[in-house]
Write a protein that holds these residues in place. Structure first.
Motif, PDB file in Angstrom:
ATOM      1  N   ALA A   1     -28.907 -16.265  -0.052  1.00  0.00           N
ATOM      2  CA  ALA A   1     -28.767 -16.252   1.375  1.00  0.00           C
ATOM      3  C   ALA A   1     -29.945 -16.908   2.071  1.00  0.00           C
ATOM      4  N   ALA A   2     -31.153 -17.137   1.391  1.00  0.00           N
ATOM      5  CA  ALA A   2     -32.059 -17.664   2.092  1.00  0.00           C
ATOM      6  C   ALA A   2     -31.962 -19.207   2.131  1.00  0.00           C
TER       7      ALA A   2
ATOM      8  N   ARG B   1     -33.800  -9.097   2.634  1.00  0.00           N
ATOM      9  CA  ARG B   1     -33.952  -8.187   1.616  1.00  0.00           C
ATOM     10  C   ARG B   1     -33.812  -8.825   0.180  1.00  0.00           C
ATOM     11  N   ASP B   2     -33.881  -7.978  -0.754  1.00  0.00           N
ATOM     12  CA  ASP B   2     -33.890  -8.598  -2.240  1.00  0.00           C
ATOM     13  C   ASP B   2     -32.622  -9.021  -2.528  1.00  0.00           C
TER      14      ASP B   2
ATOM     15  N   VAL C   1     -28.634 -10.634   9.804  1.00  0.00           N
ATOM     16  CA  VAL C   1     -29.158 -11.112  11.342  1.00  0.00           C
ATOM     17  C   VAL C   1     -28.484 -10.074  12.151  1.00  0.00           C
ATOM     18  N   GLU C   2     -29.312  -9.465  13.128  1.00  0.00           N
ATOM     19  CA  GLU C   2     -28.474  -8.496  14.018  1.00  0.00           C
ATOM     20  C   GLU C   2     -28.591  -9.047  15.455  1.00  0.00           C
ATOM     21  N   PHE C   3     -27.542  -9.035  16.126  1.00  0.00           N
ATOM     22  CA  PHE C   3     -27.551  -9.808  17.629  1.00  0.00           C
ATOM     23  C   PHE C   3     -27.180  -8.590  18.595  1.00  0.00           C
ATOM     24  N   VAL C   4     -27.670  -8.680  19.781  1.00  0.00           N
ATOM     25  CA  VAL C   4     -27.524  -7.618  20.698  1.00  0.00           C
ATOM     26  C   VAL C   4     -26.912  -8.375  22.042  1.00  0.00           C
ATOM     27  N   PHE C   5     -25.636  -7.989  22.293  1.00  0.00           N
ATOM     28  CA  PHE C   5     -24.826  -8.551  23.396  1.00  0.00           C
ATOM     29  C   PHE C   5     -24.673  -7.647  24.532  1.00  0.00           C
ATOM     30  N   ALA C   6     -24.403  -8.227  25.585  1.00  0.00           N
ATOM     31  CA  ALA C   6     -24.320  -7.291  26.698  1.00  0.00           C
ATOM     32  C   ALA C   6     -23.000  -6.606  26.723  1.00  0.00           C
TER      33      ALA C   6
ATOM     34  N   GLY D   1     -27.081  -2.430   7.628  1.00  0.00           N
ATOM     35  CA  GLY D   1     -27.010  -1.357   6.705  1.00  0.00           C
ATOM     36  C   GLY D   1     -28.424  -0.978   6.031  1.00  0.00           C
ATOM     37  N   SER D   2     -29.273  -1.663   6.294  1.00  0.00           N
ATOM     38  CA  SER D   2     -30.736  -1.125   5.725  1.00  0.00           C
ATOM     39  C   SER D   2     -31.559  -0.687   6.945  1.00  0.00           C
TER      40      SER D   2
END
Length: 143
Positions: free
Chosen positions: A16-17, A44-45, A50-55, A91-92
């Motif tokens: 994933a990296a 994570r191992d 990635v977390e996004f914040v949308f309006a 999830g983490s």
């Protein structure tokens, strides 16, 4: 404001990296173009997320339908078993539960008394310091 998460697990052929290095910048650019206010990467191992914040949900859906985003998701290391896209923090991430009230201190509680200080080592006789003399009860010998 809505938090949306994309989790990508390591795959059998690449990790994933590497996926993040190849597609991460394009994902963030598309997110900002479609109205993302914040984003954060978490490594994570087992992979990355990635977390996004949308309006609002409409901004998220426009972002999700973008061709570059669809191409990035299709190119995940394991798109069938190692790709999760969902609403909410990763999830983490810690569970968002408000803390309960702090325990009350009980009235009338007193601290435990400190022991009386004994004589310092230098104040004891030399034989006591070396352990030569030990206090013993006197013994009575029968004749």
């Amino acid at each position: 404001m809505e938090v949306w998460t994309i989790e990508v697990a390591d795959g059998p052929r690449w990790n994933a990296a590497s996926w993040r290095r190849a597609y991460g910048e394009g994902l963030v650019e598309a997110a900002v173009t479609h109205g993302a206010r914040e984003w954060s990467w978490v490594v994570r191992d087992w992979g990355t997320l990635v977390e996004f914040v949308f309006a609002d949900d409409e901004s998220w859906l426009r972002f999700r339908r973008a061709p570059g985003v669809q191409a990035a998701l299709d190119a995940a290391p394991d798109p069938e078993n190692g790709l999760w896209v969902y609403n909410g923090p990763g999830g983490s991430s810690p569970v968002r539960v408000p803390r309960g009230p702090a325990p009350l201190r009980q009235s009338g509680a007193a601290p435990t008394p400190e022991p009386e200080p004994g004589p310092e080592l230098w104040q004891q006789p030399v034989g006591m310091r070396a352990g030569l003399f030990q206090e013993q009860e006197p013994t009575v010998r029968a004749r």
